[in-house]
Design an enzyme around this catalytic site. Structure first.
Site, short mmCIF file in Angstrom:
data_model
loop_
_atom_site.label_atom_id
_atom_site.label_comp_id
_atom_site.label_asym_id
_atom_site.label_seq_id
_atom_site.Cartn_x
_atom_site.Cartn_y
_atom_site.Cartn_z
N MET A 128 32.28 -9.85 27.54
CA MET A 128 32.23 -11.05 28.37
C MET A 128 30.75 -11.37 28.50
O MET A 128 29.94 -10.52 28.88
CB MET A 128 32.85 -10.79 29.75
CG MET A 128 32.71 -11.96 30.69
SD MET A 128 33.64 -11.80 32.24
CE MET A 128 33.16 -10.23 32.87
N SER A 129 30.38 -12.60 28.18
CA SER A 129 28.97 -13.00 28.20
C SER A 129 28.37 -12.88 29.59
O SER A 129 29.07 -12.93 30.60
CB SER A 129 28.83 -14.45 27.74
OG SER A 129 29.25 -14.59 26.41
N ALA A 130 27.04 -12.75 29.63
CA ALA A 130 26.31 -12.77 30.89
C ALA A 130 26.58 -14.10 31.59
O ALA A 130 26.83 -15.12 30.94
CB ALA A 130 24.82 -12.60 30.64
#
Length: 140
Positions: free
Chosen positions: A69-71
């Site tokens: 999950m992206s920042a």
């Protein structure tokens, strides 16, 4: 290509030097609209994870299956670049855990996600906004 060059020029050395300590300050410098900042801040990132997180929720998070999950700043930036509006229908291929789709749905867009990994499609279905539609498959 100009977006990449603009980004590099504007933020060159800022993050590496550690001069920005506040995530929200960093996102403001990236000219992310306040509406998106508020939506991102309201997300319960834990609900998008298939397990209890290790450490802070801000950085990218492992969601299994060699996916992350992206920042939060990346999710906000992606949403800002799309300039999503309520009349838009967005098709996302490989939605991961559904975090970006949820942000876009909160902006009013109708989001359609095709996810190849069945466990991630199931996770997305559990946390998806009512304006997010998820299909398991390869897009064909």
């Amino acid at each position: 290509m100009s977006n990449q060059l603009d980004f590099e020029e504007k933020f060159k050395g800022v993050v590496c030097a550690g001069s920005i300590t506040d995530r929200r300050e960093f996102m403001r410098l990236m000219e992310i609209p306040e509406e998106i900042l508020n939506i991102v801040d309201s997300l319960d990132r834990r609900s998008f994870l298939p397990h209890e997180p290790e450490g802070p929720l801000e950085p990218p998070q492992d969601i299994g299956f060699d996916q992350t999950m992206s920042a939060l700043w990346m999710v906000a930036w992606q949403a800002a670049l799309l300039k999503s509006e309520s009349r838009h229908k967005i098709f996302e291929i490989g939605g991961g855990c559904g975090c970006l789709g949820s942000v876009l749905a909160n902006l009013g867009s109708e989001v359609h996600i095709v996810e190849l990994i069945p466990e991630l499609a199931e996770l997305e279905s559990k946390v998806a906004d009512e304006k997010v539609f998820i299909w398991h498959g390869n897009g064909f």
